[in-house]
Design a protein around this motif. Structure first.
Motif, PDB file in Angstrom:
ATOM      1  N   ALA A  28      37.665  35.862  37.616  1.00  0.00           N
ATOM      2  CA  ALA A  28      37.124  34.507  38.706  1.00  0.00           C
ATOM      3  C   ALA A  28      37.695  33.010  37.852  1.00  0.00           C
ATOM      4  O   ALA A  28      38.094  32.168  38.372  1.00  0.00           O
ATOM      5  CB  ALA A  28      35.778  33.736  38.692  1.00  0.00           C
ATOM      6  N   ASP A  29      37.563  33.127  36.093  1.00  0.00           N
ATOM      7  CA  ASP A  29      37.785  32.516  35.324  1.00  0.00           C
ATOM      8  C   ASP A  29      39.665  32.671  34.574  1.00  0.00           C
ATOM      9  O   ASP A  29      40.534  31.657  35.465  1.00  0.00           O
ATOM     10  CB  ASP A  29      37.725  32.527  34.233  1.00  0.00           C
ATOM     11  CG  ASP A  29      35.911  32.026  33.892  1.00  0.00           C
ATOM     12  OD1 ASP A  29      35.440  31.275  34.681  1.00  0.00           O
ATOM     13  OD2 ASP A  29      35.435  31.906  33.173  1.00  0.00           O
ATOM     14  N   ALA A  30      40.217  33.763  35.399  1.00  0.00           N
ATOM     15  CA  ALA A  30      41.640  34.009  34.290  1.00  0.00           C
ATOM     16  C   ALA A  30      42.440  33.467  36.093  1.00  0.00           C
ATOM     17  O   ALA A  30      43.566  33.038  35.578  1.00  0.00           O
ATOM     18  CB  ALA A  30      41.911  35.250  33.754  1.00  0.00           C
ATOM     19  N   ALA A  31      42.101  34.455  36.963  1.00  0.00           N
ATOM     20  CA  ALA A  31      42.979  34.675  38.317  1.00  0.00           C
ATOM     21  C   ALA A  31      43.165  33.350  38.947  1.00  0.00           C
ATOM     22  O   ALA A  31      42.766  32.514  39.871  1.00  0.00           O
ATOM     23  CB  ALA A  31      42.380  35.324  39.594  1.00  0.00           C
ATOM     24  N   ASP A  32      45.045  33.335  38.747  1.00  0.00           N
ATOM     25  CA  ASP A  32      45.555  32.180  40.052  1.00  0.00           C
ATOM     26  C   ASP A  32      44.993  32.674  41.685  1.00  0.00           C
ATOM     27  O   ASP A  32      44.996  31.983  42.610  1.00  0.00           O
ATOM     28  CB  ASP A  32      47.009  31.616  39.777  1.00  0.00           C
ATOM     29  CG  ASP A  32      47.105  31.985  38.100  1.00  0.00           C
ATOM     30  OD1 ASP A  32      46.762  30.465  37.641  1.00  0.00           O
ATOM     31  OD2 ASP A  32      47.632  32.957  38.093  1.00  0.00           O
ATOM     32  N   HIS A  33      44.805  33.691  41.506  1.00  0.00           N
ATOM     33  CA  HIS A  33      45.028  34.019  43.572  1.00  0.00           C
ATOM     34  C   HIS A  33      43.827  35.588  43.573  1.00  0.00           C
ATOM     35  O   HIS A  33      44.235  36.387  42.561  1.00  0.00           O
ATOM     36  CB  HIS A  33      46.082  34.813  43.908  1.00  0.00           C
ATOM     37  CG  HIS A  33      47.139  33.774  43.742  1.00  0.00           C
ATOM     38  ND1 HIS A  33      47.221  32.563  44.616  1.00  0.00           N
ATOM     39  CD2 HIS A  33      48.317  33.789  43.179  1.00  0.00           C
ATOM     40  CE1 HIS A  33      48.168  31.376  44.748  1.00  0.00           C
ATOM     41  NE2 HIS A  33      48.718  32.179  42.964  1.00  0.00           N
ATOM     42  N   PRO A  72      54.513  34.650  43.282  1.00  0.00           N
ATOM     43  CA  PRO A  72      55.068  34.026  42.206  1.00  0.00           C
ATOM     44  C   PRO A  72      55.960  34.458  41.671  1.00  0.00           C
ATOM     45  O   PRO A  72      55.790  35.732  41.931  1.00  0.00           O
ATOM     46  CB  PRO A  72      53.254  34.338  41.362  1.00  0.00           C
ATOM     47  CG  PRO A  72      53.153  35.932  41.923  1.00  0.00           C
ATOM     48  CD  PRO A  72      53.482  35.716  43.714  1.00  0.00           C
ATOM     49  N   ALA A  73      56.666  34.440  40.585  1.00  0.00           N
ATOM     50  CA  ALA A  73      58.157  34.881  39.819  1.00  0.00           C
ATOM     51  C   ALA A  73      57.903  35.695  38.991  1.00  0.00           C
ATOM     52  O   ALA A  73      57.771  36.660  38.554  1.00  0.00           O
ATOM     53  CB  ALA A  73      58.264  33.195  39.257  1.00  0.00           C
ATOM     54  N   ASP A  74      56.859  35.687  38.513  1.00  0.00           N
ATOM     55  CA  ASP A  74      56.057  36.728  37.507  1.00  0.00           C
ATOM     56  C   ASP A  74      54.134  36.606  37.336  1.00  0.00           C
ATOM     57  O   ASP A  74      53.767  36.532  36.366  1.00  0.00           O
ATOM     58  CB  ASP A  74      55.825  35.803  35.436  1.00  0.00           C
ATOM     59  CG  ASP A  74      58.105  35.825  35.529  1.00  0.00           C
ATOM     60  OD1 ASP A  74      58.461  36.883  35.158  1.00  0.00           O
ATOM     61  OD2 ASP A  74      58.112  34.102  35.591  1.00  0.00           O
ATOM     62  N   PRO A  75      54.206  37.899  38.217  1.00  0.00           N
ATOM     63  CA  PRO A  75      53.121  37.813  38.814  1.00  0.00           C
ATOM     64  C   PRO A  75      52.072  39.331  37.624  1.00  0.00           C
ATOM     65  O   PRO A  75      52.872  40.476  37.337  1.00  0.00           O
ATOM     66  CB  PRO A  75      53.090  38.929  40.113  1.00  0.00           C
ATOM     67  CG  PRO A  75      54.656  39.454  40.467  1.00  0.00           C
ATOM     68  CD  PRO A  75      55.011  38.137  38.923  1.00  0.00           C
ATOM     69  N   VAL A  90      47.841  35.664  37.551  1.00  0.00           N
ATOM     70  CA  VAL A  90      46.948  36.524  37.487  1.00  0.00           C
ATOM     71  C   VAL A  90      46.672  36.617  38.932  1.00  0.00           C
ATOM     72  O   VAL A  90      46.265  35.579  39.445  1.00  0.00           O
ATOM     73  CB  VAL A  90      45.972  36.247  36.610  1.00  0.00           C
ATOM     74  CG1 VAL A  90      44.876  37.274  36.514  1.00  0.00           C
ATOM     75  CG2 VAL A  90      46.478  36.372  35.020  1.00  0.00           C
ATOM     76  N   VAL A  91      46.651  37.697  39.257  1.00  0.00           N
ATOM     77  CA  VAL A  91      46.469  37.946  41.387  1.00  0.00           C
ATOM     78  C   VAL A  91      45.534  39.358  40.812  1.00  0.00           C
ATOM     79  O   VAL A  91      45.745  40.542  40.301  1.00  0.00           O
ATOM     80  CB  VAL A  91      47.877  38.615  41.527  1.00  0.00           C
ATOM     81  CG1 VAL A  91      47.543  39.129  43.153  1.00  0.00           C
ATOM     82  CG2 VAL A  91      49.054  37.493  41.806  1.00  0.00           C
ATOM     83  N   GLN A  92      44.396  39.128  41.078  1.00  0.00           N
ATOM     84  CA  GLN A  92      43.691  40.266  41.496  1.00  0.00           C
ATOM     85  C   GLN A  92      43.717  40.548  42.982  1.00  0.00           C
ATOM     86  O   GLN A  92      43.111  39.840  43.798  1.00  0.00           O
ATOM     87  CB  GLN A  92      42.023  39.016  41.048  1.00  0.00           C
ATOM     88  CG  GLN A  92      40.929  40.806  41.601  1.00  0.00           C
ATOM     89  CD  GLN A  92      39.616  40.019  41.828  1.00  0.00           C
ATOM     90  OE1 GLN A  92      39.478  38.727  41.043  1.00  0.00           O
ATOM     91  NE2 GLN A  92      38.269  40.491  41.816  1.00  0.00           N
ATOM     92  N   LEU A  93      43.653  41.879  43.224  1.00  0.00           N
ATOM     93  CA  LEU A  93      43.883  42.382  44.195  1.00  0.00           C
ATOM     94  C   LEU A  93      42.499  43.243  44.736  1.00  0.00           C
ATOM     95  O   LEU A  93      41.852  43.600  44.081  1.00  0.00           O
ATOM     96  CB  LEU A  93      44.489  43.791  44.528  1.00  0.00           C
ATOM     97  CG  LEU A  93      46.100  43.578  43.621  1.00  0.00           C
ATOM     98  CD1 LEU A  93      46.950  44.143  43.663  1.00  0.00           C
ATOM     99  CD2 LEU A  93      46.626  42.273  44.684  1.00  0.00           C
TER     100      LEU A  93
END
Length: 198
Positions: free
Chosen positions: A163-168, A141-144, A125-128
């Motif tokens: 904030a809890d779920a995002a990896d980046h 990441p391979a599967d963003p 998970v990537v938050q923009l």
């Protein structure tokens, strides 16, 4: 698989909106439609390994799956018609069970939290966000799964979930971008291996 979750805070949850006024009479559905088009369209082709989840007012989610997608045209009105067609079937959406409303388009009775949980179980998970780290400092990441908001900022509860779920949490450049433009830049970032290969 690349996925995009786009939050539509003012988006309609019924099908009684005019296709001729999706910028005003449909809660800025035009923003969401542009995001769908940016996520899928190439020149004379579409991206098949893409899935887009439009979360409508935290009540329903319309999912577009590139592997099965048909009848998507590169204009906002026809994309809005697919969303309206999905909402026409809202009474058939029971719980989290999807109802397919057109090839590659389905509707579920889910808000942001369950959609995020499902996507996070199979993706990075990537938050923009404009306050995130520079994307060039993050390996692609391979599967963003990119999470974006419409013309509104994330609500406090949404920000807490992310904030809890995002990896980046990343920003795509020095300037603030429209959500649909951010999707295009994100695709380019992935297509070029983090802007390293052309």
């Amino acid at each position: 698989m690349r996925q995009f979750i786009v939050l539509g805070h003012d988006a309609p949850t019924t099908a009684d909106f005019p296709l001729d006024d999706i910028a005003g009479g449909a809660g800025r559905l035009d923003v969401l439609c542009r995001c769908v088009n940016s996520a899928f369209f190439l020149s004379h082709d579409i991206r098949e390994s893409v899935r887009v989840h439009l979360v409508l007012a935290d009540e329903f989610t319309v999912t577009f799956d590139g592997a099965d997608l048909r009848r998507l045209n590169p204009d906002e009105r026809s994309t809005a018609a697919l969303v309206r067609g999905a909402l026409d079937e809202r009474e058939e959406a029971i719980g989290h069970m999807p109802v397919e409303t057109s090839p590659g388009v389905s509707l579920t009775r889910r808000g942001f939290e369950p959609v995020l949980e499902d996507v996070a179980s199979e993706s990075t998970v990537v938050q923009l966000h404009e306050d995130g780290d520079p994307v060039v400092d993050v390996a692609p990441p391979a599967d963003p799964a990119f999470v974006l908001s419409d013309h509104h900022d994330f609500e406090p509860a949404e920000a807490d979930l992310l904030a809890d779920a995002a990896d980046h949490r990343v920003r795509l450049g020095p300037e603030r971008l429209h959500a649909d433009h951010a999707i295009t830049v994100a695709h380019n970032y992935l297509d070029t291996g983090g802007f390293a290969e052309y």
